[in-house]
Design an enzyme around this catalytic site. Structure first.
Site, short mmCIF file in Angstrom:
data_model
loop_
_atom_site.label_atom_id
_atom_site.label_comp_id
_atom_site.label_asym_id
_atom_site.label_seq_id
_atom_site.Cartn_x
_atom_site.Cartn_y
_atom_site.Cartn_z
N LYS A 208 0.86 -1.08 0.11
CA LYS A 208 -0.12 0.03 0.08
C LYS A 208 0.99 1.16 -0.09
O LYS A 208 1.49 1.75 1.05
CB LYS A 208 -0.79 0.16 1.25
CG LYS A 208 -1.93 1.07 1.23
CD LYS A 208 -2.17 1.62 2.43
CE LYS A 208 -1.51 2.50 3.25
NZ LYS A 208 -1.60 3.77 2.75
N GLU B 188 10.65 1.33 9.84
CA GLU B 188 11.66 2.52 9.64
C GLU B 188 10.88 3.75 9.66
O GLU B 188 10.12 3.93 9.11
CB GLU B 188 11.95 2.23 7.88
CG GLU B 188 12.80 1.07 7.67
CD GLU B 188 14.46 0.97 8.28
OE1 GLU B 188 14.79 1.88 9.09
OE2 GLU B 188 14.93 0.00 8.38
N CYS C 248 14.15 11.09 5.73
CA CYS C 248 14.18 10.64 7.14
C CYS C 248 15.57 10.83 7.42
O CYS C 248 15.79 11.03 8.59
CB CYS C 248 13.71 9.00 6.90
SG CYS C 248 14.70 8.02 5.95
N GLU D 54 11.22 16.76 14.27
CA GLU D 54 11.38 16.55 12.85
C GLU D 54 10.54 17.29 12.24
O GLU D 54 9.56 17.27 11.56
CB GLU D 54 11.17 15.01 12.79
CG GLU D 54 11.57 14.66 11.16
CD GLU D 54 10.92 13.10 10.91
OE1 GLU D 54 9.86 12.88 11.12
OE2 GLU D 54 11.70 12.42 10.22
P1 NAD Z 1 2.82 8.26 7.99
O1 NAD Z 1 3.33 7.60 9.04
O2 NAD Z 1 1.99 9.62 7.86
O3 NAD Z 1 2.45 7.50 6.84
C1 NAD Z 1 3.23 6.30 6.18
C2 NAD Z 1 2.22 5.32 5.82
O4 NAD Z 1 1.46 4.96 6.86
C3 NAD Z 1 1.06 5.84 4.66
O5 NAD Z 1 1.06 4.80 3.51
C4 NAD Z 1 -0.04 6.02 5.44
O6 NAD Z 1 -1.12 5.94 4.56
C5 NAD Z 1 0.10 4.76 6.43
N1 NAD Z 1 -0.64 4.67 7.59
C6 NAD Z 1 -1.19 5.99 8.22
N2 NAD Z 1 -1.87 5.80 9.59
C7 NAD Z 1 -1.77 4.54 9.43
C8 NAD Z 1 -2.05 3.50 10.47
N3 NAD Z 1 -2.94 3.80 11.58
N4 NAD Z 1 -2.06 2.04 10.33
C9 NAD Z 1 -1.21 1.89 9.29
N5 NAD Z 1 -0.59 2.52 8.08
C10 NAD Z 1 -0.93 3.71 8.44
O7 NAD Z 1 4.30 8.93 7.32
P2 NAD Z 1 4.43 10.01 6.16
O8 NAD Z 1 4.17 11.39 6.58
O9 NAD Z 1 3.87 9.33 5.02
O10 NAD Z 1 6.32 9.94 6.02
C11 NAD Z 1 6.99 10.96 6.72
C12 NAD Z 1 7.52 10.14 7.81
O11 NAD Z 1 8.33 9.25 7.46
C13 NAD Z 1 8.70 10.99 8.42
O12 NAD Z 1 8.90 10.83 9.83
C14 NAD Z 1 10.13 10.34 8.04
O13 NAD Z 1 11.16 10.64 8.76
C15 NAD Z 1 9.55 8.66 8.06
N6 NAD Z 1 10.48 8.15 6.97
C16 NAD Z 1 11.44 7.23 7.81
C17 NAD Z 1 12.22 6.50 6.68
C18 NAD Z 1 12.97 5.31 7.28
O14 NAD Z 1 13.67 4.53 6.47
N7 NAD Z 1 13.36 5.50 8.61
C19 NAD Z 1 12.19 6.75 5.46
C20 NAD Z 1 11.24 7.61 4.84
C21 NAD Z 1 10.50 8.44 5.71
#
Ligand code: NAD
Length: 472
Positions: free
Chosen positions: A170, A243, A277, A374
């Site tokens: 997804k 991650e 990230c 962040e």
């Molecule tokens: P997010 O947590 O809002 O969303 C990530 C994914 O999770 C999306 O596909 C979203 O639809 C889904 N999601 C949302 N609520 C959910 C739930 N309750 N259960 C399951 N899935 C759910 O993150 P974002 O805003 O898309 O991305 C930004 C964040 O991601 C930043 O904090 C960044 O640091 C982190 N990030 C981490 C890495 C890493 O490798 N550590 C890499 C890229 C981004």
């Protein structure tokens, strides 16, 4: 490209939906197209199809699985230019960034396809043999964010399938297009049901994490969502790779040439408009070189072209979505109210698109929101330090532990500092180096588990010990 309508891939078939949502181009705020919002029933069919496909795929010889995972790289390459344009359109990044991501996706498929987890003979004696082997888990749920939508999906798809699992993937509702298109193309090289790609909102992610027939969730996203994923995954004790977010420090030692490293430090912080990230989010500079480095960064930043990534020469694009744009605006507003001094940026232009200017904040207090939170946007606090012990403590004073960097000419000293940092990756005189054979994962609340390398591959397996004894 831009196949209308974009479709999900379930059991090898193109599947549409009853409900649709709009994808917005963040550089123009104009709609790009509609995407399907999967229903619960469609999630059920995707999981059921993955479960059925698992029976055969998990027993398919590893050499065949390697071939097919490698072929996923070929199909992206065949449409490379179209993927680059689609990525720029839905994500907002500049062309160089899009080339890096799509090139990376191709490279990762091909390199992961060469990996293999060998059986380990623990003991072999006359009458007994003990072997540890890796078996696939079953159906893996992949959930990805919007900053590197295709590359981070491939980081999950390639090892999950190679290890013998099947998958329901997804993408983020903000950036689903490259992933949906990849899902459709992938059906040409994979048996039906091995890779199902479905799109939907956050609730779809939650349904996946609660689903009893999904054995593992591989999630990349924010720490807040990661916590929710962990909670709902407890239903059937799913395996988890998380991650999550980071607030990465960079420490610049006093022996560095400020003008020589300004460019590298700039990109360590601002690549992908700082929606990374592992972006440097707190820049600690020794007081002896603070003023010079601040000036060098300002001068370099002034040369950067910001705009719609589809235009030639644009190096930084907008933030990807309104939610993130509002979050970073709020952070800037807080800095302004606290009386922080902006060395550059800070003023948001009234124009279409979610653009935030590159902003450098002059030595705000360590407790300021722009230091503690962040940002995930182009707002960087420059922080002055005098004593190395003090700066190590400040760098580690965070619930996050994703990555960090240390910059210095004296490599012995730089490494001594690097080894004291609480983070999964510490770069010295560089940043953002990733590879399919280099383990990557967060400490503390930046996540759990590893992606990439054989350690990452092993996370898509259960370990099984087989002990054999010869009867007398
Ligand atoms: P997010 O947590 O809002 O969303 C990530 C994914 O999770 C999306 O596909 C979203 O639809 C889904 N999601 C949302 N609520 C959910 C739930 N309750 N259960 C399951 N899935 C759910 O993150 P974002 O805003 O898309 O991305 C930004 C964040 O991601 C930043 O904090 C960044 O640091 C982190 N990030 C981490 C890495 C890493 O490798 N550590 C890499 C890229 C981004």
């Amino acid at each position: 490209m831009f196949e209308v309508p974009y479709a999900m891939s379930i059991d090898g078939q193109r599947v549409l939906a009853v409900e649709y949502a709009q994808v917005i181009n963040p550089a123009t705020e104009q709609p790009v197209c509609d995407v399907p919002m999967a229903s619960r029933e469609q999630l059920e069919s995707a999981v059921a199809s993955a479960k059925t496909a698992f029976a055969t795929w998990s027993r398919t010889d590893i050499s065949e699985r390697q071939k097919r995972v490698g072929a996923l790289g070929d199909i992206i390459e065949q449409h490379k230019e179209a993927f680059i344009e689609l990525l720029i359109t839905e994500q907002g990044k500049g062309r160089a960034g899009a080339e890096w991501e799509i090139g990376g996706a191709i490279y990762w498929c091909r390199e992961i396809a060469k990996q293999c987890l060998e059986d380990e003979v623990v003991r072999r004696q006359d009458d007994e043999e003990i072997v540890t082997r890796h078996t696939p888990i079953g159906v893996v749920g992949g959930i990805t964010p919007w900053n590197f939508p295709l590359l981070l999906a491939i980081w999950k798809v390639a090892p999950a399938l190679l290890a013998g699992n099947t998958m329901v993937l997804k993408p983020s509702p903000y950036t689903p297009l490259c992933t949906l298109w990849f899902g459709e193309l992938a059906q040409a090289v994979l048996p039906p049901g091995v890779l199902n790609v479905i799109s939907g909102g956050n609730e779809l992610g939650q349904w996946m994490t609660e689903h009893p027939d999904i054995g593992k969730i591989s999630f990349t996203g924010s720490t807040a969502t990661g916590r929710r994923v962990m909670q709902s995954a407890s239903v059937n004790l799913k395996r988890l790779t998380l991650e999550l977010g980071g607030n990465d420090p960079a420490i610049v030692l006093p022996d560095i040439d400020p003008w020589g490293i300004a460019k590298d430090l700039f990109w360590a912080a601002f690549a992908n408009s700082a929606q990374f990230c592992v972006a440097c989010k707190r820049l600690y500079i020794h007081e002896d070189i603070y003023d010079d480095l601040a000036l060098a960064l300002v001068e370099y930043a002034r040369t950067i072209r910001i705009g719609n990534g589809i235009e030639p020469g644009v190096e930084l694009g907008p933030l990807q979505n309104k939610m993130q744009y509002d979050k970073v605006r709020d952070l800037l507003e807080d800095s302004r109210q606290q009386g922080h001094r902006f060395l550059l940026g800070g003023d948001i232009e009234d124009r279409p698109g979610y653009f935030i200017p590159v902003t450098l904040i002059d030595n705000p207090p360590e407790s300021a929101r722009c230091v503690v939170e962040e940002a995930f946007g182009p707002v960087l606090p420059l922080l002055k330090y005098r004593d190395i012990e003090e700066v190590i403590a400040r760098a580690n004073n965070t619930p996050y532990g994703l990555a960090a960097s240390v910059w210095g000419r004296d490599l012995v000293e730089a490494e001594r500092v690097a080894r004291r940092i609480e983070a999964g990756t510490v770069w010295i005189n560089q940043a953002h180096v990733f590879s399919p054979d280099i383990a990557f994962g967060g400490h503390k609340q930046s996540g759990m588990g590893i992606e990439n390398s054989l350690h990452g591959l092993a996370e898509y397996t259960n370990m099984q010990t087989v002990m054999r004894k010869v009867l007398p």
